[in-house]
Write an enzyme that holds these catalytic residues in place. Structure first.
Site, PDB file in Angstrom:
ATOM      1  N   ARG B  32       0.821  -1.212   0.000  1.00 18.10           N
ATOM      2  CA  ARG B  32       0.000   0.000   0.000  1.00 18.10           C
ATOM      3  C   ARG B  32       0.858   1.267   0.000  1.00 18.10           C
ATOM      4  O   ARG B  32       0.428   2.298  -0.499  1.00 18.10           O
ATOM      5  CB  ARG B  32      -0.913   0.004   1.221  1.00 18.10           C
ATOM      6  N   ASP B 141     -13.688  12.403   8.671  1.00 19.36           N
ATOM      7  CA  ASP B 141     -12.669  11.405   8.375  1.00 19.36           C
ATOM      8  C   ASP B 141     -11.307  12.056   8.584  1.00 19.36           C
ATOM      9  O   ASP B 141     -11.180  13.289   8.500  1.00 19.36           O
ATOM     10  CB  ASP B 141     -12.804  10.910   6.929  1.00 19.36           C
TER      11      ASP B 141
END
Lengths: 657, 280
Positions: B32, B141
């Site tokens: 990632r 978020d």
């Protein structure tokens, strides 16, 4: 105390939380709370017990609560509290393992299992022959959680017993301990329908071709449950196999599945299983089948992070037809599936992918677009030039587009060059300039010289970098001017360029940059000094070693090391820095000197695990046998696994000297 | 990625936002974060660690790293059983309780690209219980980038994979291609903000909420971080307010500040109301 008996639950809950841990009677009140009808009050009591100071007494009182038959809520809360107390619970629970009441012994084993303390292992092993079957199962389960090799060997020894429950528990515990029994012991267990799944599971841990053969045989069984259990074993075995065995697993799986008429359907269904090893096995099977129709299911398996490696491997094996299927349905896939598919696609890409990849650029997230950009470069197709050039103006993917154009120019240089020259002429950007440097070579130098005078400082900096890439002499010439530029990015590029091609005389050039108002310029200058060997600037670098900015201080230490002029006092100064990265830089810089070795011995006691690990490595590389005792002592006291590994390596290397 | 690089990066991310990458996730972290290295032109993860520590852009990059490590897998009408319980059993309670103020606040914590926050607003509209109320669904978020997507409110087929077709026609406007946009009347009830759930001070900015949805977010946190986040939720919820967790999550070992509520179709947690005055 009266409030903990109040009629309203919330009031009792708050009363428990408000109790003073140091006040007399609090322990009694909390024990009362453990018996409350409300689980919230019981849990609050269990948690509050941890705050008391007399934890040994608390543990003994809790063990007493475990014996209160008929008080299920209180007993469970006491068990939870004992787990929360940690080490202090171990001794009273070990004592409880010998209680006359099997119910109590079982409780003790269960809690010791949850505590997970290795210190309980030998007591549990000793009682593996408990006369009560339920207690034995609990002890076996506890050993599965706390055990070392000693427990595993003891468990292996009772696998031959007749009782089914015991054998089942042992198989599960051995799997948990990652300790497979010998293959001949496991094989007969496959015949028992109730043991089969666990036997297969443990067999998956055996990295042997013989185990692969047995597992493959299971794959072609007529019984679906056997096939599924074998699939689980396959998933486990693939995760522990080396490259040679992995090849064998793939070929045997393929051969076995050929004999299964509904293999594709079976594998597709296995992707829906709750059991992760079964899904892992489905991935191995899908790869062996090389069945493109499974591509979507394979990609979606990436929703479980731990399967990501196998997903990417499997997708890569499914071939370019599967790749096109994935690309076409990318918008419907979940996000982890898209990311995995994109990674795998890089392995399968061919020129026919260009339209689908270009479409992906229109809607996908930046990460996915970056992969699409990379893939476009790998297509080696002239059709990929235009979409890539168009991306040079988008900051989020421009860097990836520059590199992709560089790769693409290997196959269609003329098309790339022509497009880049046009864009740099019409609408120059730093990314377009960098791409032109990659693809154009020295022919583009006049363009770079011109852009080095552009009003936009980022273009000036990019032109300098580009010139440096294709002709260092021209780059150096431009870099001199850049150091006097009014824009910090250009001065930074200038310092960086001098570092790349300058010699020891460049110290004078970089003197001003070393005191620049902009930290990025100073960092570039410090690095450049180290690279070009300008020892005349060493005093300024030494002064920076104590700078509070860790980046500057650390880079100064590294630059001094490259210049070969690190003085012992400077090393010690750096080793006292608050930033661990600076301390590590000092250790690495000192590895060439006796002072550095002495420093490393001292830093074996540093609070940072990474510093201790670095010190151990330095000693392993540079220390003499006289360091051995200090390293051994550090190893004995070390708790951190990585630092232990480094210390252990150092001990081994120093012992050979 | 070496074991040491993994640990340094893991510790750095953890200290920033409490997200703990497990030891067995080294490969996932490598995969990632590798695109980030490529984007920055870095050669190895040691260099990336230094970049995260010292570069002028480190804050931005740390956000990008956290975003890469936490898959923002979300879609409209996810976990339908829970949403049904919310609609059928919790909303009537809230309608009654807040009847005098005619005000409703719902927090979608860890809202990612906004699908959950918009889903909640759609359910509220569909219930027709809160017409002419002051309603706000607040999505937060840690990643600014996902919030930009949330505000844009444009989605593709993947986000709609669990949305009944009648809801697609009712709550979305077709954009051409395979994209749709959330209708303006739904968007009007939803706002977004950037928030690190472990930053207790920043969380003080969040209004008192009637419901907190925090689904599949706490899986990224270790036990101490979960406790801190739950403390934040407890503080921001009104007494009697609901906490909705993901189906794979629960409050085991996390304290008892919330009470478990057995709904007909699901479980929820509730911040207890203080005892009646006479019983104190």
């Amino acid at each position: 105390m009266t409030h903990v008996l109040a009629p309203h639950e919330e009031e009792r809950y708050r009363a428990i939380l408000a109790l003073d841990p140091a006040a007399p009677g609090t322990l009694d009140a909390l024990i009362v709370g453990l018996h409350d009808e409300s689980w919230r009050v019981r849990r609050a009591s269990a948690e509050s017990l941890r705050r008391l100071t007399t934890l040994t007494e608390v543990a003994h009182r809790l063990v007493a609560v475990l014996g209160e038959r008929g008080e299920t809520g209180a007993r469970n809360a006491a068990a939870e509290a004992l787990v929360g107390l940690g080490d202090v619970s171990v001794a009273p629970l070990i004592k409880l393992l010998r209680h006359s009441d099997p119910d109590q012994r079982k409780f003790a084993a269960d809690i010791l299992g949850q505590l997970g303390r290795r210190s309980a292992e030998s007591a549990l092993v000793e009682l593996l022959d408990d006369p009560d079957i339920n207690v034995r199962v609990s002890i076996i389960e506890a050993l599965g959680r706390v055990g070392s090799d000693t427990a595993a060997r003891a468990l292996e020894g009772i696998l031959k017993e007749q009782d089914l429950l015991i054998r089942l528990a042992v198989l599960e515990a051995l799997t948990q301990l990652q300790w497979p029994p010998p293959l001949p012991v496991v094989v007969p267990l496959l015949a028992d329908a109730q043991l089969r799944r666990s036997a297969y599971r443990v067999m998956g841990l055996i990295p042997q071709v013989a185990a692969t053969e047995l597992i493959s045989r299971g794959l072609s069984s007529e019984l679906r449950s056997v096939r599924e259990a074998a699939l689980g074993a396959l998933g486990t075995q693939a995760s522990v196999a080396d490259a040679t065995l992995r090849t064998e697993i793939d070929s045997q799986t393929r051969a076995a599945l050929k004999r299964v008429p509904d293999a594709v359907e079976f594998v597709a269904q296995a992707f829906e299983a709750d059991d992760m090893p079964v899904r892992a096995g489905a991935l191995v099977a899908a790869g062996a089948l090389r069945e493109p129709s499974l591509a979507i299911s394979v990609a979606e398996a990436a929703r479980e992070d731990r399967l990501l490696r196998e997903v990417i491997r499997t997708l890569s094996r499914l071939g370019s037809e599967a790749g096109r299927e994935l690309l076409g349905r990318m918008a419907e896939l979940s996000l982890p599936a898209r990311a995995a598919a994109a990674q795998a696609m890089l392995e399968m890409v061919d020129p026919s992918y260009v339209p689908a990849l270009s479409a992906l650029l229109e809607w996908a997230e930046d990460d996915l677009r970056a992969v699409a950009v990379k893939a476009l470069g790998r297509t080696q197709s002239p059709e990929a030039v235009a979409p890539l050039v168009a991306l040079l103006e988008e900051p989020s993917v421009a860097g990836a587009a520059v590199r992709a154009l560089g790769v693409l120019s290997g196959g269609c240089r003329e098309a790339v060059l022509k497009a880049l020259e046009e864009v740099v002429e019409r609408r120059p950007s730093p990314a377009a300039v960098a791409a032109l440097a990659h693809a154009g070579g020295t022919a583009a130098l006049p363009t770079f010289r011109k852009l080095a005078r552009a009003p936009d400082p980022l273009l000036r900096a990019a032109a300098l970098d580009a010139a440096m890439d294709v002709d260092p002499a021209v780059g150096l010439e431009l870099a001199r001017g850049a150091l006097a530029d009014e824009a910090a990015p250009v001065r930074t590029a200038g310092a960086r360029a001098i570092g790349r091609v300058g010699d020891a005389s460049a110290g004078t050039l970089l003197k001003r940059a070393l005191q620049d108002e902009d930290i990025a310029v100073r960092l570039a200058a410090v690095e450049a000094l180290g690279e070009c060997g300008a020892v005349d600037r060493a005093p300024e670098l030494e002064a920076l070693v104590s700078h509070p900015d860790g980046a500057l201080a650390g880079r100064a230490v590294r630059a001094l090391a490259r210049l070969g002029t690190v003085k012992p006092a400077v090393l010690r100064e750096a080793a006292r820095h608050a930033d661990a990265e600076v301390v590590k830089a000092a250790l690495q810089a000192g590895a060439v000197s006796a002072e550095g070795v002495a420093l490393a011995v001292e830093l074996l006691r540093h609070p940072g695990w990474d510093v201790r690990a670095t010190a151990a490595r330095v000693l392993g590389d540079s220390g003499g046998r006289e360091s051995l005792e200090a390293v051994r002592a550090a190893l004995a006291a070390e708790q951190d696994a990585l630092a232990r590994r480094a210390l252990s390596d150092a001990v081994e290397r120093l012992s050979r000297r | 990625m070496t074991a040491e690089e993994f640990r340094l990066l893991r510790d750095h991310v953890y200290s920033h936002c409490g997200i703990l990458v497990r030891e067995d996730m080294k490969f996932v972290m490598e995969r990632r974060l590798w695109p980030r290295l490529e984007a920055l032109g870095l050669r190895d993860f040691s260099g990336y660690h230094r970049y995260l520590r010292y570069d002028a852009q480190r804050r931005v990059e740390l956000e990008a790293a956290v975003e890469a490590l936490t898959t923002h897998e979300t879609y409209f009408f996810r976990e339908p059983n829970q949403l049904k319980a919310f609609t059928d059993e919790i909303l009537p309670v809230l309608q009654q309780r807040n009847a005098s103020s005619r005000r409703l606040r719902i927090w979608s914590a860890g809202c990612s690209t906004g699908e959950e926050a918009y889903t909640i607003a759609m359910l509220l509209q569909q219930s027709r219980r809160f017409e002419n109320w002051d309603v706000e669904v607040y999505g937060t978020d840690i990643s600014r980038r996902v919030l930009a997507t949330a505000r844009r409110a444009e989605y593709g087929p993947s986000a709609l994979r669990a949305t009944p077709p009648e809801h697609v026609s009712r709550f979305f406007v077709p954009l051409g291609g395979n994209k749709v946009k959330v209708r303006d009347d739904v968007r009007a009830w939803v706002s977004f903000g950037q928030l690190n759930l472990l930053d207790a001070e920043a969380c003080q900015l969040v209004a008192q909420m009637d419901v907190v949805f925090c689904r599949n977010v706490m899986i990224y946190f270790d036990l101490p971080a979960r406790r801190r986040v739950l403390q934040v939720f407890h503080e921001r919820l009104v007494p009697g307010g609901y906490l909705m967790l993901g189906h794979s999550e629960n409050l085991l070992n996390l304290g008892a500040d919330f009470e478990l509520v057995h709904l007909r179709g699901d479980l929820a947690y509730r911040k207890p109301e203080p005892p009646p005055r006479g019983l104190r």
